[in-house]
Design a protein around this motif. Structure first.
Motif, PDB file in Angstrom:
ATOM      1  N   GLN A  13      -2.134   7.959 -64.015  1.00 35.32           N
ATOM      2  CA  GLN A  13      -2.496   7.108 -65.137  1.00 35.32           C
ATOM      3  C   GLN A  13      -4.031   7.061 -65.144  1.00 35.32           C
ATOM      4  O   GLN A  13      -4.653   6.332 -64.365  1.00 35.32           O
ATOM      5  N   MET A  14      -4.620   7.834 -66.030  1.00 33.02           N
ATOM      6  CA  MET A  14      -6.076   8.033 -65.977  1.00 33.02           C
ATOM      7  C   MET A  14      -6.845   6.718 -66.166  1.00 33.02           C
ATOM      8  O   MET A  14      -7.961   6.573 -65.661  1.00 33.02           O
ATOM      9  N   SER A  15      -6.237   5.759 -66.882  1.00 33.74           N
ATOM     10  CA  SER A  15      -6.981   4.514 -67.123  1.00 33.74           C
ATOM     11  C   SER A  15      -7.128   3.675 -65.850  1.00 33.74           C
ATOM     12  O   SER A  15      -7.900   2.727 -65.825  1.00 33.74           O
ATOM     13  N   GLU A  16      -6.390   4.022 -64.807  1.00 37.46           N
ATOM     14  CA  GLU A  16      -6.519   3.267 -63.549  1.00 37.46           C
ATOM     15  C   GLU A  16      -7.763   3.663 -62.752  1.00 37.46           C
ATOM     16  O   GLU A  16      -8.115   2.998 -61.787  1.00 37.46           O
ATOM     17  N   TRP A  17      -8.347   4.773 -63.106  1.00 33.87           N
ATOM     18  CA  TRP A  17      -9.438   5.318 -62.292  1.00 33.87           C
ATOM     19  C   TRP A  17     -10.727   5.352 -63.108  1.00 33.87           C
ATOM     20  O   TRP A  17     -10.777   5.973 -64.162  1.00 33.87           O
ATOM     21  N   THR A  18     -11.771   4.704 -62.603  1.00 34.74           N
ATOM     22  CA  THR A  18     -13.066   4.852 -63.276  1.00 34.74           C
ATOM     23  C   THR A  18     -13.681   6.186 -62.858  1.00 34.74           C
ATOM     24  O   THR A  18     -14.138   6.963 -63.696  1.00 34.74           O
ATOM     25  N   THR A  19     -13.666   6.441 -61.561  1.00 34.20           N
ATOM     26  CA  THR A  19     -14.119   7.755 -61.072  1.00 34.20           C
ATOM     27  C   THR A  19     -13.174   8.204 -59.958  1.00 34.20           C
ATOM     28  O   THR A  19     -12.448   7.387 -59.397  1.00 34.20           O
ATOM     29  N   PHE A  20     -13.237   9.461 -59.655  1.00 33.07           N
ATOM     30  CA  PHE A  20     -12.454  10.000 -58.533  1.00 33.07           C
ATOM     31  C   PHE A  20     -13.435  10.421 -57.437  1.00 33.07           C
ATOM     32  O   PHE A  20     -14.479  11.007 -57.754  1.00 33.07           O
ATOM     33  N   PRO A  21     -13.107  10.162 -56.165  1.00 34.69           N
ATOM     34  CA  PRO A  21     -13.972  10.668 -55.097  1.00 34.69           C
ATOM     35  C   PRO A  21     -14.139  12.182 -55.257  1.00 34.69           C
ATOM     36  O   PRO A  21     -13.162  12.892 -55.504  1.00 34.69           O
ATOM     37  N   LYS A  22     -15.394  12.621 -55.150  1.00 34.44           N
ATOM     38  CA  LYS A  22     -15.669  14.049 -55.377  1.00 34.44           C
ATOM     39  C   LYS A  22     -15.750  14.756 -54.014  1.00 34.44           C
ATOM     40  O   LYS A  22     -16.671  14.494 -53.240  1.00 34.44           O
ATOM     41  N   ILE A  23     -14.791  15.617 -53.745  1.00 32.27           N
ATOM     42  CA  ILE A  23     -14.781  16.315 -52.450  1.00 32.27           C
ATOM     43  C   ILE A  23     -15.669  17.548 -52.563  1.00 32.27           C
ATOM     44  O   ILE A  23     -15.441  18.423 -53.395  1.00 32.27           O
ATOM     45  N   ILE A  24     -16.695  17.594 -51.711  1.00 29.50           N
ATOM     46  CA  ILE A  24     -17.636  18.710 -51.821  1.00 29.50           C
ATOM     47  C   ILE A  24     -17.497  19.722 -50.686  1.00 29.50           C
ATOM     48  O   ILE A  24     -17.997  20.827 -50.776  1.00 29.50           O
ATOM     49  N   SER A  25     -16.812  19.335 -49.616  1.00 32.58           N
ATOM     50  CA  SER A  25     -16.522  20.327 -48.579  1.00 32.58           C
ATOM     51  C   SER A  25     -15.368  19.810 -47.711  1.00 32.58           C
ATOM     52  O   SER A  25     -14.997  18.631 -47.791  1.00 32.58           O
ATOM     53  N   ALA A  26     -14.816  20.724 -46.922  1.00 30.81           N
ATOM     54  CA  ALA A  26     -13.694  20.331 -46.061  1.00 30.81           C
ATOM     55  C   ALA A  26     -13.710  21.214 -44.820  1.00 30.81           C
ATOM     56  O   ALA A  26     -13.938  22.429 -44.916  1.00 30.81           O
ATOM     57  N   LYS A  27     -13.489  20.572 -43.677  1.00 37.89           N
ATOM     58  CA  LYS A  27     -13.480  21.343 -42.424  1.00 37.89           C
ATOM     59  C   LYS A  27     -12.447  20.721 -41.498  1.00 37.89           C
ATOM     60  O   LYS A  27     -12.417  19.494 -41.331  1.00 37.89           O
ATOM     61  N   GLY A  28     -11.603  21.557 -40.912  1.00 37.25           N
ATOM     62  CA  GLY A  28     -10.553  21.021 -40.038  1.00 37.25           C
ATOM     63  C   GLY A  28      -9.695  20.029 -40.810  1.00 37.25           C
ATOM     64  O   GLY A  28      -9.300  20.283 -41.946  1.00 37.25           O
ATOM     65  N   MET A  29      -9.451  18.875 -40.225  1.00 42.50           N
ATOM     66  CA  MET A  29      -8.577  17.878 -40.874  1.00 42.50           C
ATOM     67  C   MET A  29      -9.322  17.044 -41.905  1.00 42.50           C
ATOM     68  O   MET A  29      -8.724  16.191 -42.562  1.00 42.50           O
ATOM     69  N   ASP A  33     -16.855  13.770 -48.974  1.00 46.60           N
ATOM     70  CA  ASP A  33     -17.142  13.503 -50.385  1.00 46.60           C
ATOM     71  C   ASP A  33     -18.643  13.462 -50.669  1.00 46.60           C
ATOM     72  O   ASP A  33     -19.474  13.482 -49.750  1.00 46.60           O
ATOM     73  N   SER A  34     -18.970  13.398 -51.961  1.00 46.29           N
ATOM     74  CA  SER A  34     -20.369  13.514 -52.393  1.00 46.29           C
ATOM     75  C   SER A  34     -21.205  12.289 -52.008  1.00 46.29           C
ATOM     76  O   SER A  34     -22.417  12.316 -52.080  1.00 46.29           O
ATOM     77  N   LYS A  35     -20.538  11.213 -51.585  1.00 41.58           N
ATOM     78  CA  LYS A  35     -21.292  10.001 -51.210  1.00 41.58           C
ATOM     79  C   LYS A  35     -21.472   9.896 -49.701  1.00 41.58           C
ATOM     80  O   LYS A  35     -21.847   8.852 -49.173  1.00 41.58           O
ATOM     81  N   GLY A  36     -21.119  10.950 -48.975  1.00 38.13           N
ATOM     82  CA  GLY A  36     -21.298  10.936 -47.519  1.00 38.13           C
ATOM     83  C   GLY A  36     -20.083  10.405 -46.772  1.00 38.13           C
ATOM     84  O   GLY A  36     -20.102  10.274 -45.546  1.00 38.13           O
ATOM     85  N   GLY A  37     -19.011  10.099 -47.501  1.00 40.39           N
ATOM     86  CA  GLY A  37     -17.801   9.603 -46.830  1.00 40.39           C
ATOM     87  C   GLY A  37     -16.907  10.741 -46.370  1.00 40.39           C
ATOM     88  O   GLY A  37     -17.087  11.893 -46.798  1.00 40.39           O
TER      89      GLY A  37
END
Ligand SMILES: Cc1ncc(COP(=O)(O)O)c(C=O)c1O
Length: 442
Positions: A13-29, A33-37
């Protein structure tokens, strides 16, 4: 709330989300995200990731193969990766004879259904046109797959355009599934007798289609021992093709490389997907026995060949990647490792089930489904104004876990090669998340 996303996200339901966490890389498990999380990938990127992210052997294989051929079709041509992979898949499935490649789980199931229906046509049994299946199953989001895996909550809007199927109840232990005063054993026998009665009487049934080992999207409904085997026997006895979907449950998810082998139930047709490439590219395969394969042979003018093909069928990069992935299963003894790691789930069940908001927990191999309830006394499913998924996702993120729920069920479906330490982290994070939700809703 209004989303500013130009990407239309799946089942959201797109109206539930203002933004989505942006995944910029992935390693192992871990997903970064773009905010350092960072978040531990608790759903194996929709149940397909095997080794964790950026596994060097698989990344090298993609690069190597991409430099050789990016894509050539299987129409009039072949290539070494598809040839080698089909041989490898047949080694793992010695009762099968041929492999049809496609792009994802839904298409692999569309193909399985088409092969089953066309088989009866090819052998001159034109009255066998119906498909039987289990209630609560799921086989994908395309029209054939929706018809066979009909989930009313998901697909009722399309009902008028789906083909009808014959559905049978599935044994389950949750209160809503088993009639009161019936033991699980009695209910299982009731389900099997319904199947047997119908298949004996109705000779219009072409195929019985079911997930192998467990219903995943239906909420981790694990079949009782021998249930699948008995259905395969009923099918064989009544000349009904037995079609299995191992897209979510094969390749080790339930603890076996090929789940139907541990269920002692050889299918006529079986589909694999998700983990086939290790979770790095979209790819799937539908395998059939010699009996099925041979029925498609004849003079061209008989039109017995399979009327199906996709542009990217058998893509060489995905095929080479799948082959490498299977080699890694063998090199790292992944199935043995899964069997050891999954004891962590076993050992931690009580820690989770002690929480007041937790109802039934079901688990096998590397999957656990945790039902959220309002409280243990009422045992009513948890409900909230926003979707439960959004609630769990937002709280989970605070505890560094990526969740995607199925309704009120938290799915723990980590990458198969997760270490015991990381699996404990996932379970600790799940407990903290449930406690946070409980405080929030109080
Ligand atoms: C058992 C089963 N079959 C088929 C599918 C469809 O696969 P895909 O999403 O790759 O189309 C899924 C997806 O979750 C599944 O769980």
């Amino acid at each position: 709330m209004k989303s500013d996303s130009s990407v239309w996200h799946p089942n959201t339901q797109m109206s539930e989300w203002t933004t989505f966490p942006k995944i910029i890389s992935a390693k192992g498990m871990w997903l970064y995200d773009s905010k350092g999380g960072k978040m531990l990938d608790g759903v194996a990127s929709m149940w397909c990731n095997v080794w964790g992210h950026s596994k060097s052997e698989l990344v090298s294989e993609i690069i190597k193969q991409t430099k050789i051929i990016q894509h050539t079709p299987l129409f009039n041509l072949t290539h070494p990766s598809a040839e080698k992979l089909s041989k490898k898949l047949l080694k793992l499935n010695p009762k099968m004879k041929s492999v049809f490649f496609s792009d994802n789980g839904s298409t692999a199931m569309e193909i399985a259904i088409k092969i089953a229906l066309q088989y009866w046509h090819n052998v001159g049994e034109n009255k066998k046109t119906n498909v039987a299946t289990l209630e609560n199953g799921y086989h994908g989001d395309t029209f054939g797959a929706m018809s066979v895996g009909y989930v009313p909550e998901f697909f009722s809007k399309f009902r008028s355009k789906l083909f009808s199927t014959i559905q049978f109840p599935v044994p389950r232990t949750i209160s809503s599934g088993t009639p009161k005063k019936t033991s699980s054993k009695e209910y299982e026998e009731y389900c099997l007798s319904k199947i047997e009665d119908k298949l004996e009487k109705d000779n219009s049934i072409a195929a019985f289609v079911m997930e192998s080992g467990a219903q995943m999207a239906g909420g981790v409904i694990i079949y009782p021992k021998n249930f699948q085997k008995k259905i395969s026997q009923i099918c064989r006895k009544n000349d009904v093709l037995f079609v299995l979907d191992e897209i979510a449950t094969g390749f080790g998810r339930l603890g076996s490389m090929v789940e139907y082998q541990s269920q002692n139930s050889i299918p006529d047709i079986v589909s694999f997907g998700k983990m086939l490439t290790g979770g790095y590219q979209t790819f799937a395969a539908t395998l059939t026995t010699k009996k099925i394969n041979d029925s498609f042979l004849g003079q061209f003018s008989e039109f017995k060949h399979l009327f199906h093909g996709h542009t990217y069928t058998g893509n060489p990069t995905a095929a080479a990647l799948s082959l490498k992935n299977i080699e890694l299963y063998e090199k790292y003894h992944l199935i043995e490792k899964i069997q050891k790691t999954s004891t962590v789930f076993e050992n931690r069940v009580n820690d989770i089930s002690n929480l007041d908001m937790v109802g039934e927990i079901r688990h096998k191999g590397m999957v656990m489904g945790i039902e959220l309830v309002q409280n243990k006394n009422s045992n009513k499913p948890l409900s909230s104004k926003t979707s439960i998924n959004k609630l769990v996702f937002d709280e989970g993120r605070k505890h560094k876990i990526y969740f995607r729920t199925l309704g009120n069920i938290i799915m723990l479906v980590p990458p198969l090669a997760i270490s015991q330490k990381d699996l404990n982290f996932l379970i600790d994070g799940t407990i903290s998340t449930i406690k946070s939700i409980s405080r929030k809703l109080r």
